[in-house]
Design a protein around this motif. Structure first.
Motif, short mmCIF file in Angstrom:
data_model
loop_
_atom_site.label_atom_id
_atom_site.label_comp_id
_atom_site.label_asym_id
_atom_site.label_seq_id
_atom_site.Cartn_x
_atom_site.Cartn_y
_atom_site.Cartn_z
N UNK A 127 0.81 -1.22 0.00
CA UNK A 127 0.00 0.00 0.00
C UNK A 127 0.85 1.27 0.00
N UNK A 128 2.06 1.17 0.51
CA UNK A 128 2.93 2.35 0.60
C UNK A 128 4.34 1.95 0.21
N UNK A 129 4.95 2.70 -0.71
CA UNK A 129 6.28 2.37 -1.20
C UNK A 129 7.33 3.27 -0.54
N UNK A 130 8.53 2.71 -0.36
CA UNK A 130 9.61 3.41 0.34
C UNK A 130 10.86 3.47 -0.54
N UNK A 131 11.79 4.31 -0.14
CA UNK A 131 13.04 4.46 -0.90
C UNK A 131 14.04 3.36 -0.58
N UNK A 132 14.05 2.91 0.67
CA UNK A 132 15.04 1.92 1.11
C UNK A 132 14.30 0.80 1.82
N UNK A 133 14.24 -0.36 1.17
CA UNK A 133 13.48 -1.48 1.72
C UNK A 133 14.08 -2.07 2.99
N UNK A 134 15.41 -2.11 3.05
CA UNK A 134 16.06 -2.71 4.22
C UNK A 134 15.87 -1.82 5.45
N UNK A 135 16.09 -0.52 5.29
CA UNK A 135 15.88 0.41 6.40
C UNK A 135 14.42 0.39 6.83
N UNK A 136 13.52 0.31 5.86
CA UNK A 136 12.09 0.24 6.16
C UNK A 136 11.76 -0.98 7.00
N UNK A 137 12.35 -2.14 6.65
CA UNK A 137 12.07 -3.38 7.38
C UNK A 137 12.51 -3.29 8.84
N UNK A 138 13.67 -2.66 9.07
CA UNK A 138 14.15 -2.52 10.45
C UNK A 138 13.31 -1.50 11.22
N UNK A 139 12.88 -0.45 10.56
CA UNK A 139 11.99 0.51 11.21
C UNK A 139 10.67 -0.17 11.59
N UNK A 140 10.18 -0.99 10.67
CA UNK A 140 8.93 -1.72 10.91
C UNK A 140 9.09 -2.68 12.09
N UNK A 141 10.21 -3.41 12.12
CA UNK A 141 10.43 -4.35 13.21
C UNK A 141 10.57 -3.62 14.55
#
Length: 202
Positions: A127-141
């Protein structure tokens, strides 16, 4: 002067304490190693008293439809995972490298239909796209971290999702098969045949 030293020490100590408090394990596997990794890492919880898992599976994905072999491999891995773990275990699916986003928010591992639907519809599930998938995953966790769970991120590397042409990779795979060399999926399936047959029947 003492006050400045105290402030400096506090700045150094607080981030370290935060990192220790949030114990997030990181694993990295290739797509063709995923089934073996699931079998080795996630032992059967049914009927056992174990700390449940909170896992983000971070898949390398370039936005193209998954080739049939890759989709089958992912589905079988999650079927085995679902059959082994309790409903308390939570999994999320995220993507990086080309398309960066959360495809599946925290979901009990036993909700297999929902998980498989996400795999079949990766891009449309984001639903929402990000610039950096790895950083996004750690923020999410970090946001969904639960100290009562085993919190981890599993990075699934997929060479076929790199900048090289997917068509070329698929063609190369077909040529290897025509020469009589078994694919990595076949080799993995042979090694885990009894459990995979049980999953397929269900």
């Amino acid at each position: 002067m003492k006050t400045l030293i105290l402030i400096f020490c506090t700045i150094l100590v607080i981030p370290n304490c935060s990192a220790q408090e949030k114990n997030i394990q990181t694993h990295s596997v290739t797509l063709d190693q995923l089934i073996g990794f699931v079998v080795e890492t996630y032992k059967t919880e049914q009927g056992n008293i174990e700390v449940p898992h909170n896992v983000v599976f971070l898949l390398q994905y370039n936005g193209q439809p998954l080739p049939a072999e890759e989709a089958v491999l992912l589905k079988q891995a999650f079927k085995i995972l679902s059959s082994r773990l309790s409903e308390e275990t939570l999994i999320s699916i995220a993507t990086y490298s080309g398309v960066n986003g959360i495809a599946l928010q925290q979901t009990p591992s036993t909700e297999l239909k929902k998980i498989l639907h996400t795999i079949e519809n990766l891009q449309s599930s984001i639903k929402e796209f990000h610039d950096d998938g790895i950083a996004m995953a750690y923020d999410y966790m970090n946001t969904h971290f639960d100290e009562d769970f085993q919190n981890s991120i599993v990075i699934i590397r997929n060479p076929n999702s790199s900048s090289t042409s997917i068509t070329s990779n698929i063609q190369a795979t077909k040529e290897k098969k025509s020469k009589g060399k078994p694919s990595s999926i076949v080799l993995t399936a042979i090694a885990l045949l009894p459990e995979i047959i049980s999953v397929i029947k269900n």
